[in-house]
Design a protein around this motif. Structure first.
Motif, PDB file in Angstrom:
ATOM      1  N   GLU A 121       4.651  -1.663   6.687  1.00  0.00           N
ATOM      2  CA  GLU A 121       4.391  -0.311   5.894  1.00  0.00           C
ATOM      3  C   GLU A 121       4.058   0.896   6.677  1.00  0.00           C
ATOM      4  O   GLU A 121       4.443   1.810   6.350  1.00  0.00           O
ATOM      5  N   PRO A 171      -6.148  -0.888   5.527  1.00  0.00           N
ATOM      6  CA  PRO A 171      -5.572  -2.034   4.931  1.00  0.00           C
ATOM      7  C   PRO A 171      -4.032  -1.628   4.738  1.00  0.00           C
ATOM      8  O   PRO A 171      -3.456  -1.323   3.599  1.00  0.00           O
ATOM      9  N   ILE A 172      -3.262  -1.612   5.891  1.00  0.00           N
ATOM     10  CA  ILE A 172      -1.879  -1.336   5.648  1.00  0.00           C
ATOM     11  C   ILE A 172      -1.013  -2.039   6.482  1.00  0.00           C
ATOM     12  O   ILE A 172      -1.697  -2.354   7.917  1.00  0.00           O
ATOM     13  N   SER A 173      -0.130  -2.802   6.243  1.00  0.00           N
ATOM     14  CA  SER A 173       0.605  -3.849   7.141  1.00  0.00           C
ATOM     15  C   SER A 173       1.694  -3.024   8.198  1.00  0.00           C
ATOM     16  O   SER A 173       1.705  -1.779   7.806  1.00  0.00           O
ATOM     17  N   ASN A 198       0.921  -1.103  -0.055  1.00  0.00           N
ATOM     18  CA  ASN A 198       0.057   0.185  -0.089  1.00  0.00           C
ATOM     19  C   ASN A 198       0.798   1.221   0.150  1.00  0.00           C
ATOM     20  O   ASN A 198       0.929   1.796   1.027  1.00  0.00           O
TER      21      ASN A 198
END
Lengths: 309, 253
Positions: B101, B96-98, B2
């Protein structure tokens, strides 16, 4: 109808040992508005946090748009927007920047036209260059909504969106919810205000003590549990309920100027005809007759009291 | 990946920096200038040269390192602590970001700010002393590696801290002494043998030494050892960050 949020046997036990969710099963259909009602500490916010990925569930499964929130979290989270209960905002940031940040965070490309539309719909456009800490409480809540909508979610969680906001904003909120529903967005809101659930929800779920006591169509819920009251105003007051009427669930009101009869609308017979006959036989003269339905508030209190039985 | 999300975090954090530009840029420049005046001009005039380098120039790499370390830790620690403190972290956790990230965004911004300040100090030093840079590539490489690894440390600190006091105590009680005792303002070869040996347990020595080597081609420890030290340190920080997100330590309940 297709299910957009599927919650299976969701459990959450905090490190302190507190069991916030004791196995929740819930299916939410695409495009519906579901209101979750429950007293403080019932587990409403924990349920939302678990679905949104903020709290790790102890057990159970959640799918959003068919994507498992653990195995396929990226796809699942893209579909979700969350308006939290607390006003959590960067105090020194500008409204515009913080809304743009939310969109970017969810991996969406910059789209100023969309952001403008969202801000205008929320009456925030003329505040776009204001610092957050210069806004009123109601305005801050609008900013939270703008942030949640900025990445075009398909499922929107509103955690007590109208707690402590003015009437105007509550109306605006309901209007916004209507518009979103028209666009096919599924909305799950938690609230303390039963009128709110009654006014905008399609279905109502009742949570208490970490358990989902029931989920039903609003109308069906009202009907199933609704008790009605028949109020009989009398020409001349009575100082006691006549013997011949003792078989009926009656009480005196207004110093005997009225009798109130409580009955169940779902019963085969309401007993009204018999009652009126008996009233006449007792020699009482009617001045007026009115019926009223018990509010969702009363229903809710009843359900929580006897644990959904 | 992302990338849009990473960039969003990075830019949001950089905006914080530019919003308080005076505090961010002017204060390190002023304090560095004071170091030059005190250590360089006043005391330095009596110290003569250190291994062939005038003392005023000799302290430039150490001064840059001192500020870069402090800034990296402070920026990264504050960058992640503040959202935790005011509650905006919920948004990052639900996006929706790890974890990786998220770290790239926050640590990237903290490191970028520290590097920028490091370069500003270098420019400032040109006004006071005659500095030559023997290995510009390695100078930048050390600057970047140091900023990144200490921003990672700062990120860990920001997650761990439960109060503003804890947030300040580690830089103050641990990092500043390590920097001062790590040969920022002297060569450890000037110390008695015992303290010289002790200094070799100070990780900052390897950073300052490597950085100084990129300026003057001389070092307290072999350049290979400096590189190895910084890589080991970075890996250790990455491992802790990985563990933090795996267990949700002090971020997720």
């Amino acid at each position: 109808m297709t299910a957009i949020v599927e919650v299976e046997h969701l459990k959450k036990t905090y490190d302190s040992g507190f069991e916030a969710l004791k196995g929740i099963d819930l299916t939410i259909e695409q495009g519906e508005i579901l209101a979750l009602l429950g007293p403080n500490g019932a587990g409403k916010t924990t349920l939302i946090s678990a679905v949104c990925g903020i709290t790790a569930p102890t057990d159970g499964k959640v799918r959003v748009g068919g994507h498992d929130i653990q195995d396929d979290w990226r796809a699942a989270r893209k579909l979700i927007g969350l308006v939290p209960q607390e006003i959590n905002l960067e105090p020194f940031e500008l409204v515009m920047n913080t809304v743009r940040f939310s969109r970017g965070l969810f991996g969406r490309p910059r789209n100023d036209a969309l952001i403008e539309k969202i801000l205008r719909d929320l009456s925030l456009w003329d505040k776009k260059d204001s610092r957050i800490n210069a806004l009123s409480g109601g305005m801050k809540r609008r900013v939270l909504i703008a942030k949640a909508l900025s990445h075009e979610p398909r499922v929107l969680f509103l955690d007590e969106p109208t707690a402590g906001v003015d009437v105007e904003l509550r109306r605006d909120m309901w209007r916004i919810v209507e518009t979103l529903r028209a666009d096919g967005v599924t909305i799950i809101l938690t609230t303390h205000y039963i009128e709110e659930a009654e006014a905008i929800a399609d279905r109502i779920g009742i949570i208490s003590g970490g358990q989902l006591l029931l989920v039903e169509e609003k109308a069906a819920l009202m009907k199933r549990l609704a008790k009605k009251e028949l109020r009989i105003d009398l020409q001349s007051p009575v100082d006691h309920i006549p013997e011949t009427l003792s078989a009926f669930d009656l009480r005196r009101a207004d110093d005997g100027r009225a009798l109130i009869y409580t009955y169940d609308t779902t019963g085969e017979r309401t007993g009204i005809t018999r009652l009126l006959g008996a009233v006449q036989a007792a020699g009482l003269t009617l001045a007026d007759i009115r019926t009223s339905q018990s509010s969702l508030e009363e229903i809710f209190v009843d359900i929580v009291k006897d644990g959904g039985k | 990946m992302n990338w849009t999300g990473i960039f969003a975090i990075w830019r949001f954090e950089m905006a914080r920096f530019f919003r308080s530009i005076i505090q961010s840029v002017v204060s390190p420049v002023v304090s560095t200038s004071l170091y030059f005046v005190v250590f360089g001009a006043a005391i330095g005039s009596r110290i003569q040269e250190v291994e062939g380098v005038p003392y005023g120039a000799f302290i430039v790499p150490g001064l840059i390192m001192l500020t870069v370390l402090q800034q990296s830790i402070q920026n990264a620690a504050f960058g992640i602590y503040f959202p935790k403190f005011i509650g905006t972290i919920f948004e990052v956790l639900s996006a929706p970001i790890s974890a990786f990230e998220i770290v790239m965004g926050y640590v990237g911004a903290a490191a970028a700010k520290a590097i920028l300040i490091g370069l500003i100090i270098l420019l400032t030093s040109f006004f006071f002393v005659d500095v030559r840079i023997a290995h510009p590539f390695w100078m930048l490489a050390f600057l970047v590696m140091t900023a990144v690894s200490f921003s990672l440390l700062g990120f860990i600190l920001g997650i761990w801290a439960k109060s503003f006091e804890q947030l300040n105590i580690v830089p103050l009680l641990v990092v500043t002494p390590l920097v001062f005792l790590g040969g920022s303002f002297y060569s450890v070869s000037m110390l008695p043998p015992f303290w010289e040996a002790v200094s070799h347990f100070n990780p900052v020595l390897y950073l300052v030494s490597g950085f100084r080597w990129s300026f003057f081609g001389m070092a307290d420890v072999p350049i290979g050892a400096s590189l190895a030290a910084i890589l080991i340190f970075t890996c250790a920080c990455l491992a802790i960050v990985w563990w933090i997100f795996r267990t949700g330590y002090r971020i997720k309940s």
